[in-house]
Motif scaffolding. Structure first.
Motif, PDB file in Angstrom:
ATOM      1  N   MET A  94       6.787 -11.280 -18.533  1.00  0.00           N
ATOM      2  CA  MET A  94       7.177 -11.032 -17.064  1.00  0.00           C
ATOM      3  C   MET A  94       6.261  -9.866 -16.637  1.00  0.00           C
ATOM      4  O   MET A  94       6.256  -9.646 -15.379  1.00  0.00           O
ATOM      5  N   ASP A  95       6.176  -8.613 -17.454  1.00  0.00           N
ATOM      6  CA  ASP A  95       5.357  -7.415 -16.885  1.00  0.00           C
ATOM      7  C   ASP A  95       3.973  -7.824 -16.600  1.00  0.00           C
ATOM      8  O   ASP A  95       3.537  -7.383 -15.301  1.00  0.00           O
ATOM      9  N   LEU A  96       3.252  -8.732 -17.415  1.00  0.00           N
ATOM     10  CA  LEU A  96       1.991  -9.177 -16.930  1.00  0.00           C
ATOM     11  C   LEU A  96       1.945  -9.693 -15.367  1.00  0.00           C
ATOM     12  O   LEU A  96       0.977  -9.437 -14.645  1.00  0.00           O
ATOM     13  N   PHE A  97       3.020 -10.843 -15.196  1.00  0.00           N
ATOM     14  CA  PHE A  97       2.866 -11.385 -13.810  1.00  0.00           C
ATOM     15  C   PHE A  97       3.327 -10.219 -12.694  1.00  0.00           C
ATOM     16  O   PHE A  97       2.318 -10.423 -11.816  1.00  0.00           O
ATOM     17  N   THR A 122       3.942  -6.788 -12.753  1.00  0.00           N
ATOM     18  CA  THR A 122       3.541  -5.355 -12.636  1.00  0.00           C
ATOM     19  C   THR A 122       1.905  -5.325 -12.765  1.00  0.00           C
ATOM     20  O   THR A 122       1.405  -4.301 -12.606  1.00  0.00           O
ATOM     21  N   VAL A 123       1.303  -6.454 -13.477  1.00  0.00           N
ATOM     22  CA  VAL A 123      -0.114  -6.272 -13.626  1.00  0.00           C
ATOM     23  C   VAL A 123      -0.826  -7.066 -12.678  1.00  0.00           C
ATOM     24  O   VAL A 123      -1.628  -6.706 -11.831  1.00  0.00           O
ATOM     25  N   TYR A 124      -1.016  -8.575 -12.967  1.00  0.00           N
ATOM     26  CA  TYR A 124      -1.784  -9.434 -12.271  1.00  0.00           C
ATOM     27  C   TYR A 124      -1.558  -9.673 -10.981  1.00  0.00           C
ATOM     28  O   TYR A 124      -2.412  -9.686 -10.045  1.00  0.00           O
ATOM     29  N   ILE A 125      -0.419  -9.612 -10.394  1.00  0.00           N
ATOM     30  CA  ILE A 125      -0.223  -9.663  -8.861  1.00  0.00           C
ATOM     31  C   ILE A 125      -0.316  -8.407  -8.144  1.00  0.00           C
ATOM     32  O   ILE A 125      -1.047  -8.285  -7.088  1.00  0.00           O
ATOM     33  N   PRO A 126       0.385  -7.285  -8.621  1.00  0.00           N
ATOM     34  CA  PRO A 126      -0.102  -6.086  -7.877  1.00  0.00           C
ATOM     35  C   PRO A 126      -1.666  -5.831  -7.789  1.00  0.00           C
ATOM     36  O   PRO A 126      -2.133  -5.056  -6.821  1.00  0.00           O
ATOM     37  N   ARG A 127      -2.163  -6.369  -8.946  1.00  0.00           N
ATOM     38  CA  ARG A 127      -3.874  -6.027  -8.933  1.00  0.00           C
ATOM     39  C   ARG A 127      -4.619  -6.945  -8.201  1.00  0.00           C
ATOM     40  O   ARG A 127      -5.823  -7.002  -8.207  1.00  0.00           O
ATOM     41  N   PHE A 128      -3.934  -8.064  -7.641  1.00  0.00           N
ATOM     42  CA  PHE A 128      -4.543  -9.089  -7.083  1.00  0.00           C
ATOM     43  C   PHE A 128      -5.585  -9.862  -8.223  1.00  0.00           C
ATOM     44  O   PHE A 128      -6.766 -10.440  -7.828  1.00  0.00           O
ATOM     45  N   GLU A 129      -5.205  -9.987  -9.320  1.00  0.00           N
ATOM     46  CA  GLU A 129      -5.935 -10.650 -10.510  1.00  0.00           C
ATOM     47  C   GLU A 129      -5.384 -12.186 -10.474  1.00  0.00           C
ATOM     48  O   GLU A 129      -4.843 -12.606 -11.382  1.00  0.00           O
ATOM     49  N   ALA A 130      -5.770 -12.861  -9.444  1.00  0.00           N
ATOM     50  CA  ALA A 130      -5.272 -14.337  -9.326  1.00  0.00           C
ATOM     51  C   ALA A 130      -5.786 -15.069 -10.514  1.00  0.00           C
ATOM     52  O   ALA A 130      -5.107 -15.963 -11.000  1.00  0.00           O
ATOM     53  N   ASP A 131      -7.062 -14.965 -10.830  1.00  0.00           N
ATOM     54  CA  ASP A 131      -7.640 -15.819 -11.915  1.00  0.00           C
ATOM     55  C   ASP A 131      -6.750 -15.615 -13.204  1.00  0.00           C
ATOM     56  O   ASP A 131      -6.770 -16.620 -13.864  1.00  0.00           O
ATOM     57  N   LYS A 132      -6.476 -14.205 -13.549  1.00  0.00           N
ATOM     58  CA  LYS A 132      -5.547 -14.112 -14.659  1.00  0.00           C
ATOM     59  C   LYS A 132      -4.466 -14.627 -14.809  1.00  0.00           C
ATOM     60  O   LYS A 132      -3.926 -15.211 -15.493  1.00  0.00           O
ATOM     61  N   MET A 133      -3.572 -14.613 -13.520  1.00  0.00           N
ATOM     62  CA  MET A 133      -2.493 -15.137 -13.135  1.00  0.00           C
ATOM     63  C   MET A 133      -2.416 -16.743 -13.565  1.00  0.00           C
ATOM     64  O   MET A 133      -1.517 -17.530 -14.152  1.00  0.00           O
ATOM     65  N   THR A 173      15.721 -14.029  -7.678  1.00  0.00           N
ATOM     66  CA  THR A 173      15.863 -15.503  -8.098  1.00  0.00           C
ATOM     67  C   THR A 173      14.945 -15.715  -9.007  1.00  0.00           C
ATOM     68  O   THR A 173      14.988 -16.605 -10.180  1.00  0.00           O
ATOM     69  N   LEU A 174      13.768 -15.906  -8.346  1.00  0.00           N
ATOM     70  CA  LEU A 174      12.362 -16.239  -9.251  1.00  0.00           C
ATOM     71  C   LEU A 174      12.396 -15.594 -10.572  1.00  0.00           C
ATOM     72  O   LEU A 174      11.910 -16.081 -11.332  1.00  0.00           O
ATOM     73  N   LYS A 175      12.454 -14.118 -10.473  1.00  0.00           N
ATOM     74  CA  LYS A 175      12.250 -13.477 -11.657  1.00  0.00           C
ATOM     75  C   LYS A 175      13.361 -13.938 -12.823  1.00  0.00           C
ATOM     76  O   LYS A 175      13.215 -14.056 -13.853  1.00  0.00           O
ATOM     77  N   VAL A 176      14.635 -14.111 -12.439  1.00  0.00           N
ATOM     78  CA  VAL A 176      15.730 -14.692 -13.170  1.00  0.00           C
ATOM     79  C   VAL A 176      15.173 -15.813 -13.723  1.00  0.00           C
ATOM     80  O   VAL A 176      15.377 -16.115 -15.230  1.00  0.00           O
TER      81      VAL A 176
END
Length: 630
Positions: free
Chosen positions: A42-45, A47-58, A152-155
């Motif tokens: 969850m943290d990767l999605f 707090t890391v990939y989305i905030p850093r705009f790393e769409a490829d990794k996501m 809701t998405l996170k839960v």
């Protein structure tokens, strides 16, 4: 999972497969699913990939999860998988709009537009979103900008990942490890039952002896009959408590000069102790006990082990959260990590040279892999005991260079540091300097917040979290105890704890309804958290830990035995050890050859830790009768 990985490493080293081991470690470092730990994924999605705009990794992580775990799942999961996949990608787009980055959205559609149209979801309207004036108010997109939709998405994603991971078939290695841990727990329970059985047998023997004694006493047969008729049958718990009390009074209250012998003077000594234990005052419902010199009997122990690798006085020593390792620090900036049991693995043993005086040590509670080190030169270091290296070296505020205490949350990846100014300018309370409290995030290794201490912030000597990490208590040189709410990092309350002197240490009671404080006057007070300002009990330990006027109070205390025992540091070569039962009792520890500067209790075993000016660290194991009888 981590234990199984360690087993694989050990096997590869045993076989000499070093190349395979390097590959194994490299793949672990880039592990997509983070050891099947949902919170880390969850943290990767979010707090890391989305905030850093790393769409490829996501997208790659979603594809990996879908291919590895979701495809073999039941067909009923497939619609959920598609909805969660689409929702994560939509949130990426919404987040980019909120941060004013429409270029990232256009780039995302250029790379993944074709695949999005093929998935069957209604993506056509989303291709126009970068050009919509106010998409947050557009009926087509409005819901995706709400906090409720994101929550809701996170839960939903968290619960779905938990369910999928719990349903997968475990490999044989993990089953073996699980079975090993289960067997270890069963052995521990068996040992506890054996101890209870021995206590009950001893209690029964004690009652039989009492009956024989009454029968053999002339004229007491009628008394025995009357006693048997008037006394209700004793439960097993009563018998256990009876024998435990007997162990205490007859076996363990032996003065040091007779600690290795059992003679008939034991009962006389006990009578002297009970006579010397007098209540001196009753303040607000509290109990304040005074002890004369002969009352401090040396506690009876089963064993003691000495670690003598330091070459300067010990400043702090701590058990790890599992109790398997010990960290000790000395004035010369050296830290040593030991195995607490001589028969245990020494793979984590290490010597660390920090180049500055060590003022504080704290083990991270959740992973048991990190040791936090606070120095006198505006530095906090994080040492990974498995990698045997410093993984983070934090520079604190140069205005407050001395990191006096560190405390990790028992539930969240955060810690609080208490730092002080150097005090050379004779500022603050008693010229000891000013203080500050910082809240750190252990994922980003950055300051999250600063807890408010007022315009002239007093020097904070000690901090501790409560059991759920929601409240933190801070002791200060202005004599105040302050409580903070960690959700908002705001003060809850505070009260003057020790009149006219500073507080050197503070600890939450085991039942979380009270808090203990140790003042520079050498008094230990237990405060009620339900009735602010009410003292539940008071102990005078000034003989051992009285701090001089104008000196920084550095004495500390440790609670053990489920909150029933309290150990203090000492200006003498032995420390006071309090046990709280129906009435408080005090003993003294086995002697060092110098003052005792640091103490700690093992998290589960009847073991306590003492560090001394004599450069040594000692692990002492109490007799079961002492530990269980109180």
């Amino acid at each position: 999972m981590h234990h199984a990985e360690d087993v694989v490493r050990e096997f590869l080293l045993f076989r000499g497969f070093t190349h395979t081991l390097r590959t194994f470690d490299a793949e672990l470092a880039s592990d997509h699913v983070q050891g099947l730990q949902v919170d880390r994924i969850m943290d990767l999605f979010f707090t890391v990939y989305i905030p850093r705009f790393e769409a490829d990794k996501m997208v790659n992580l979603l594809a990996f999860l879908n291919q590895t775990f979701f495809s073999p799942a039941d067909l009923e999961y497939q619609s959920t998988v598609r909805k969660l996949d689409a929702s994560l990608k939509k949130y990426y787009i919404v987040y980019a709009l909120q941060k004013g980055r429409p270029d990232r959205i256009i780039q995302f559609f250029e790379h993944y537009g074709d695949s999005l149209l093929q998935n069957g979801e209604d993506w056509h309207s989303w291709f126009a979103i970068p050009y919509v004036r106010n998409p947050s108010t557009d009926p087509r997109f409005q819901i995706y900008f709400s906090k409720e939709w994101l929550d809701t998405l996170k839960v939903s994603l968290h619960n779905f990942l938990c369910e999928v991971f719990e349903s997968i078939r475990l490999p044989a290695l993990l089953k073996l490890v699980s079975k090993k841990l289960e067997i270890r727990a069963l052995k521990h329970n068996l040992e506890q039952l054996r101890l209870e059985c021995s206590h009950l047998q001893a209690a029964l023997q004690c009652k039989d002896d009492e009956i024989l004694h009454l029968k053999s006493t002339p004229g007491d047969s009628s008394m025995l009959e009357n006693k048997a008729a008037s006394t209700p049958p004793a439960s097993s718990a009563d018998l256990s408590m009876s024998v435990k009390k007997q162990h205490l009074t007859e076996a363990n209250l032996v003065p040091k000069t007779q600690s290795r012998y059992k003679d008939e003077t034991g009962k006389k000594l006990q009578a002297n102790v009970d006579a010397g234990l007098t209540m001196s005052s009753d303040i607000g419902g509290s109990k304040d006990y005074e002890y004369s010199d002969f009352d401090y009997f040396e506690v009876n122990v089963e064993s003691q082990e000495t670690f003598s690798g330091h070459t300067s006085p010990i400043t702090r020593c701590r058990f790890s959260s599992t109790g398997k390792n010990i960290a000790s620090a000395s004035v010369d900036g050296t830290i040593r990590i030991w195995a607490s049991d001589a028969t245990a693995s020494t793979s984590r043993n290490a010597t660390i040279y920090c180049g500055a005086e060590i003022l504080s040590l704290e083990w991270e509670n959740r992973s048991n892999r990190l040791l936090l080190i606070g120095t006198a030169e505006h530095s906090i270091k994080a040492w990974n005991v498995d990698a045997k290296r410093v993984v983070c070296d934090l520079c604190t505020d140069t205005t407050y260079p001395r990191v006096l205490d560190i405390c990790c949350s028992p539930t969240d990846p955060i810690f609080v540091s208490a730092a002080s100014s150097d005090g050379h300018r004779l500022e603050g309370v008693e010229g000891l300097g000013y203080g500050t409290l910082h809240v750190w995030n252990m994922r980003t290794w950055k300051v999250m917040n600063v807890l408010p201490l007022g315009e002239d912030p007093p020097l904070v000597t000690s901090v501790c979290f409560n059991h759920n990490g929601k409240i933190i208590a801070a002791a200060a040189t202005d004599g105040m105890i302050r409580l903070f709410d960690m959700n908002g990092c705001l003060p809850i309350t505070g009260w003057p704890a020790h009149d006219g002197c500073g507080v050197s240490c503070v600890r939450f009671g085991h039942n979380e309804t009270s808090i203990f404080s140790l003042g520079s006057d050498g008094k230990v007070l237990e405060w009620s958290l339900h009735n602010q300002g009410q003292i539940l009990q008071s102990q005078d330990a000034s003989r051992f830990c009285l701090s001089g006027q104008g000196k920084l109070p550095r004495h500390e205390m440790a609670l053990g035995g489920h909150g029933r025992s309290l150990l203090l540091t000492s200006n003498l070569s032995s420390s006071p050890l309090y046990f709280f039962d129906r009435k408080s009792r005090v003993y003294r520890t086995l002697e060092h050859s110098g003052p005792i500067t640091s103490v700690d209790w093992h998290p589960v075993m009847p073991l306590y830790l003492t560090g001394s000016v004599d450069h040594s660290v000692r692990v002492t194991k109490l007799l079961h009768a002492v530990n269980d009888g109180l």
